[in-house]
Every structure is written in structure tokens, then in C-alpha cells.
Design an enzyme around this catalytic site. Sequence first.
Site, PDB file in Angstrom:
ATOM      1  N   HIS A 172     -53.425 -50.076 -68.436  1.00  0.00           N
ATOM      2  CA  HIS A 172     -53.873 -49.451 -67.203  1.00  0.00           C
ATOM      3  C   HIS A 172     -55.100 -48.428 -67.799  1.00  0.00           C
ATOM      4  O   HIS A 172     -54.867 -47.258 -67.543  1.00  0.00           O
ATOM      5  CB  HIS A 172     -52.898 -48.514 -66.471  1.00  0.00           C
ATOM      6  CG  HIS A 172     -52.958 -48.038 -65.161  1.00  0.00           C
ATOM      7  ND1 HIS A 172     -52.349 -48.294 -64.286  1.00  0.00           N
ATOM      8  CD2 HIS A 172     -54.094 -47.315 -64.512  1.00  0.00           C
ATOM      9  CE1 HIS A 172     -52.521 -47.747 -63.079  1.00  0.00           C
ATOM     10  NE2 HIS A 172     -53.602 -47.119 -63.282  1.00  0.00           N
TER      11      HIS A 172
ATOM     12  N   GLU B 148     -56.113 -53.222 -61.802  1.00  0.00           N
ATOM     13  CA  GLU B 148     -57.440 -53.135 -61.026  1.00  0.00           C
ATOM     14  C   GLU B 148     -58.713 -53.690 -62.052  1.00  0.00           C
ATOM     15  O   GLU B 148     -59.604 -52.833 -62.440  1.00  0.00           O
ATOM     16  CB  GLU B 148     -57.693 -51.802 -60.517  1.00  0.00           C
ATOM     17  CG  GLU B 148     -56.725 -51.403 -59.598  1.00  0.00           C
ATOM     18  CD  GLU B 148     -56.828 -50.132 -58.896  1.00  0.00           C
ATOM     19  OE1 GLU B 148     -57.824 -49.488 -59.218  1.00  0.00           O
ATOM     20  OE2 GLU B 148     -56.170 -49.882 -58.135  1.00  0.00           O
TER      21      GLU B 148
ATOM     22  N   ASN C 117     -53.384 -53.491 -54.742  1.00  0.00           N
ATOM     23  CA  ASN C 117     -53.700 -52.030 -54.458  1.00  0.00           C
ATOM     24  C   ASN C 117     -54.587 -51.814 -53.449  1.00  0.00           C
ATOM     25  O   ASN C 117     -55.713 -52.619 -53.342  1.00  0.00           O
ATOM     26  CB  ASN C 117     -54.203 -51.720 -55.822  1.00  0.00           C
ATOM     27  CG  ASN C 117     -53.201 -51.752 -56.945  1.00  0.00           C
ATOM     28  OD1 ASN C 117     -52.147 -52.102 -56.912  1.00  0.00           O
ATOM     29  ND2 ASN C 117     -53.575 -51.058 -57.891  1.00  0.00           N
TER      30      ASN C 117
ATOM     31  N   TYR D 213     -56.403 -48.408 -50.959  1.00  0.00           N
ATOM     32  CA  TYR D 213     -56.476 -47.339 -50.582  1.00  0.00           C
ATOM     33  C   TYR D 213     -57.639 -47.105 -49.233  1.00  0.00           C
ATOM     34  O   TYR D 213     -57.363 -46.421 -48.494  1.00  0.00           O
ATOM     35  CB  TYR D 213     -57.077 -46.467 -51.693  1.00  0.00           C
ATOM     36  CG  TYR D 213     -56.223 -46.248 -52.764  1.00  0.00           C
ATOM     37  CD1 TYR D 213     -55.320 -45.115 -52.916  1.00  0.00           C
ATOM     38  CD2 TYR D 213     -56.113 -47.309 -53.916  1.00  0.00           C
ATOM     39  CE1 TYR D 213     -54.292 -45.069 -54.033  1.00  0.00           C
ATOM     40  CE2 TYR D 213     -55.123 -47.190 -54.923  1.00  0.00           C
ATOM     41  CZ  TYR D 213     -54.113 -46.065 -55.024  1.00  0.00           C
ATOM     42  OH  TYR D 213     -53.524 -46.072 -55.752  1.00  0.00           O
TER      43      TYR D 213
ATOM     44  N   GLU E  73     -49.617 -50.692 -55.296  1.00  0.00           N
ATOM     45  CA  GLU E  73     -50.319 -49.398 -55.103  1.00  0.00           C
ATOM     46  C   GLU E  73     -50.696 -49.062 -53.923  1.00  0.00           C
ATOM     47  O   GLU E  73     -51.738 -49.964 -53.226  1.00  0.00           O
ATOM     48  CB  GLU E  73     -51.559 -48.875 -56.133  1.00  0.00           C
ATOM     49  CG  GLU E  73     -50.925 -48.477 -57.569  1.00  0.00           C
ATOM     50  CD  GLU E  73     -52.250 -48.176 -58.456  1.00  0.00           C
ATOM     51  OE1 GLU E  73     -53.263 -47.651 -57.914  1.00  0.00           O
ATOM     52  OE2 GLU E  73     -52.262 -48.569 -59.588  1.00  0.00           O
TER      53      GLU E  73
HETATM   54  C1  PNW Z   1     -56.306 -46.747 -58.399  1.00  0.00           C
HETATM   55  N1  PNW Z   1     -61.813 -46.937 -55.240  1.00  0.00           N
HETATM   56  O1  PNW Z   1     -57.736 -46.497 -58.841  1.00  0.00           O
HETATM   57  C2  PNW Z   1     -55.901 -46.642 -59.825  1.00  0.00           C
HETATM   58  O2  PNW Z   1     -54.884 -47.698 -60.265  1.00  0.00           O
HETATM   59  C3  PNW Z   1     -54.779 -45.537 -60.366  1.00  0.00           C
HETATM   60  O3  PNW Z   1     -54.792 -45.032 -61.431  1.00  0.00           O
HETATM   61  C4  PNW Z   1     -55.571 -44.113 -59.436  1.00  0.00           C
HETATM   62  O4  PNW Z   1     -55.044 -43.038 -59.888  1.00  0.00           O
HETATM   63  C5  PNW Z   1     -55.473 -44.333 -57.997  1.00  0.00           C
HETATM   64  O5  PNW Z   1     -55.965 -45.730 -57.543  1.00  0.00           O
HETATM   65  C6  PNW Z   1     -56.197 -43.298 -57.205  1.00  0.00           C
HETATM   66  O6  PNW Z   1     -57.397 -43.543 -57.593  1.00  0.00           O
HETATM   67  C7  PNW Z   1     -58.833 -46.687 -57.996  1.00  0.00           C
HETATM   68  O7  PNW Z   1     -62.963 -46.473 -55.542  1.00  0.00           O
HETATM   69  C8  PNW Z   1     -59.944 -46.183 -58.121  1.00  0.00           C
HETATM   70  O8  PNW Z   1     -61.766 -47.367 -54.070  1.00  0.00           O
HETATM   71  C9  PNW Z   1     -61.015 -46.328 -57.264  1.00  0.00           C
HETATM   72  C10 PNW Z   1     -60.962 -46.679 -56.028  1.00  0.00           C
HETATM   73  C11 PNW Z   1     -59.351 -46.906 -55.504  1.00  0.00           C
HETATM   74  C12 PNW Z   1     -58.512 -46.928 -56.549  1.00  0.00           C
END
Ligand code: PNW
Length: 504
Positions: free
Chosen positions: A141, A186, A326, A328, A399
Amino acid sequence: MAPWAAVVVWLLAESAWCASHLKFPSGFKFGAATSAYQVEGAWNTSGKTPSTWDTLTHNRPQLITDGSSGDVACDSYHQWKDDIQIASELGLDFYRFSISWPRLMPTSFPDEINEDGRRYYDNLINGLLDKGIEPIITMYHWDLPQRLQDHGGWSNPLIVEWFEEYARVLYKLFGDRVKNWVTINEPFTICTIGYAIGAFSSGVHDPEVGTYLCIKNVVMAHAKAWRLYHKEYRKQFKGRVGISHQLFYLHPTSEEDEEIASLAHEHYYGLYSHPVFSKEGGWPPGIEKVIEKNSKMQGFTRSRLPAFTDEEKELAKGAYDFYGFNYYTSRKIRRRRDGESLGQLSPMRNIKELDAILEVDRGWDRAACFWFYVYPEGIRKLLSWVKNQYGDVEIVITENGYSTKPESGSNDYDRIKYYRDHLEQVLLAIHEDKVNITGYTAWSLIDNFEWNDGYTTKFGLYEVNFDDPNRQRTPRASAKYYKNVIQTNNIEIPKKFSTITDEL
Ligand code: PNW
């Protein structure tokens, strides 16, 4: 229309988009996640050597919003019993955490195992199992041993062997108790975002070439680690090995942008997934052609996207037991218009290779991170995208979570709403789209070092007091909500959580 008919139409419409009556299937598992650099601390004690994140935060603190680092973070290296306690309080089926490669193998290679590091992970694994919580380990990670970065890190093809040797050590030491492994977290963030912004992990800025070297090596490293398990350890340990991909949905701005959206998904996610998860293997053909054409036009003699040998292609194809997913955020995508500039190059704002612009919808709420806009339907669309591309592969959501500002404290109704709305879309994906999803992971169990945001944005179900030497953890309202979801298999927000009261 007769009034009763209107009611029937309304009820039908309601049931199509409202999933409140839907349940997660039996056997569905809930968990929460963290990663080593973000929580462990103890950066230079007990035999650990530096990782790329130690180097980056110490040498270039200006790249971190508050100039901070993970030197101490949540001090999970010492407070691991609290983490287990919290996981147990929440009623989690599993806890996903990662191993720090330079903590376990201070030379980066298997010639030396750090006994303190080994004891720490043994304690964590055994403590979880004692409470009936399954440990899911992410091997990598983002905290690469600095020594390997000095030799090129993810852009050196030798990393494929270095990673395989690391994976062997992990299987040998922990494979008797750990049954689910994520090789790499990721790859998109490591290679596409990492090499584009140059302020991340490797610290190297080279989107045109570095990104694609990284992608090929990540794919092959994962494949080798998977094959190793299946050749030498599966019979004995009966576990599974997958990889976790970050996806954000690229919504076509108009009908005319559908083609570019589909190519963009190939570029951002297909390059990573197609070699492993598709029937035919290799690079996704559409984007492979685009990169080759662009490279030739620029005067390169061969594509900037390195080719696979037939042997490599076969090795990567089918090297999975599950698809770690994952999610978001999302973006809208469109072609660049004549006379318009792409603007400042950034993988969250444009895709240079495709001459495309990424934007956000004005209606999307914003979380605390600069890149984070909320679009719950995106998770369902991407789950279907994976199914459409790769068939009925088992998906584990490894995630999903929401960021708040430190001031918002523990009354985090926004986070509860984010979880509820995304869980609803996951239920619709399971029941309406028949996507094979077997688990869901909240990011994150506790507040932690949020990479370039430092400690300025918070993802925890539990708030961590970073001024307290013991880094006390306190449940937020969202912890209580998530616990309730796990206990009752019902995603609706109990009345007592729907207004902010002292009771929380
Ligand atoms: C993930 N984006 O990172 C990671 O797996 C985690 O370590 C992190 O803390 C978490 O999501 C929250 O950020 C990301 O730009 C980094 O869309 C960037 C993005 C999404 C997830």
C-alpha cells in the site's frame, strides 16, 4: 389517470430506485481498512528502514498540506490492541490492513527478516483471529522500501522479482492464518496519478513514459505473486489472492462523448485490469492503438506502452481469485473543444492521451479532499462496468468512504449519508444488475495520515486524537451507523442518527 393508478405508478418507480427493502445476501461480509504508513508510525524504530513515504515527507514537506508525516501517525505499531478492540466493537467480519515491506524486510530482500516487525504482524493477526475477525492483508500500500526506489522502483522491471520474493516471505510467515490477500493497492494511484503529479510515493514526474513502465511492472508483479501462491501454497493454505483497483466513474457529458468515455475507462482502468481479468489478456485493444499512434506521431520508434511477450501475456491472464474494488468519486468527461486548452495537466482534470477534459457536475456535493465530489450512482455504474468487461468475476469492495474536515468532529452526518447512499447503490448492483459482490470495506477504521493532505482531512469511523500521546480513538456517529448496518442488515439511517444531537 385515476388516483389509484398514479399511486401504483409512483410505487413502481419508487421500488426501482429505492433499495431500502433490499438486503445483503447471506454470507456477505463487512469490514474496514487502513494501511501501514497511514497508521503505524514507529518509522525508524525496531529495525525498520525508510520507505519512499518517509523520504518524501522528510525531504519535501512542502508537498504535504500541513507539512506533516506518518512518523507517529496513529501509533498503531504500539496501539494495535486498540485497533483490534475497535474492529471488534464494530462487529466487523474482517479487517484489511497492509504490511510495511521495509519493516518486515529491512534490506528489501529476504536475506534478513526483522523479528520485531514479524512479531507486530503476528500479534495483530492472532489478536484479530481471537476476536473472530478475519485479517485481510494488503502486501503493498505504497510504502516502497527506499532502497528499491533508488534502483528505479516501479519503473524497473526487476521489481517483478523483488515483489515475488517479498510475497513468498509473506505467504511463508502468515499464510497459515491469512486466507485473503490483496497484492497491490490501487495501481492507478501508484502509476497514473503518481507519475503524473510527481508528488506521490516515488516522487518521480514522468506521465508520458514512467506511467506505462509502472503499469506493466505492477501487472506482472501481481501476476507473479498470484502464480507463486497457486503453485506453492494454495494446496496447503487454501487461500485467495486478488488486487485492489481504484475506479472513478467517467460520465459522458453528452451522447457524443460516449466513445471517449469508453476509451477513457480503458485507459484509466482497462490498462490495469484487462491483462489479468479479460478472456483474451494483454492490453485493451482500443487504448493500445491510441497510445501507439500518439507515440509514433511524437517521433518515438515504438509505443510508449511497453509490449507484453506471449509468455508474459499468458502469465498475467487469469491471475486472480477476486477483483478488489475501491470507489470514492466520479467525473464527467468530454472531448476538448476546438480552441480550448486542456488546462493544467492532471489525471483528475484531463486525459492528455485522449485530448479529453474531466469536470465535476455542479450538483455533486464536495467532501473535504480537493478531488472528492460525491456521486453515489458512480459506484453502481462501475460495478456493472467490471461485470460487462470481465464477466461474472467475484468483486470485493475493498474501500469506500468519505472525508470530513477536522472541525466537524464526531457528529459526522455527512459521512453517514455517504455510506447509506453508496450501500444503496451496492444493493442495487447486487439485486438489479446481478453483480457478484461478496464484501464491503469502509475506509477507514480510524483517522490517519491522508497522504498529501496530511492530517487536514479525516476518513475515520473513529476519530483519533493526534495531540494525545496514546492517540485515543473515539467512535463517531458513523461508527454507530455502520455497526447498526452490520447488525441489522439494514442500510436506513435510524431516527436517532438523522439529526445531530448530543446523544451521538
Ligand atoms: C485511496 N482519487 O486513495 C487509498 O487507498 C487510501 O490509502 C486513501 O487514504 C483513501 O483512498 C482516501 O484518499 C485514493 O484521486 C487516492 O480519486 C486518490 C483518489 C482516490 C483514492
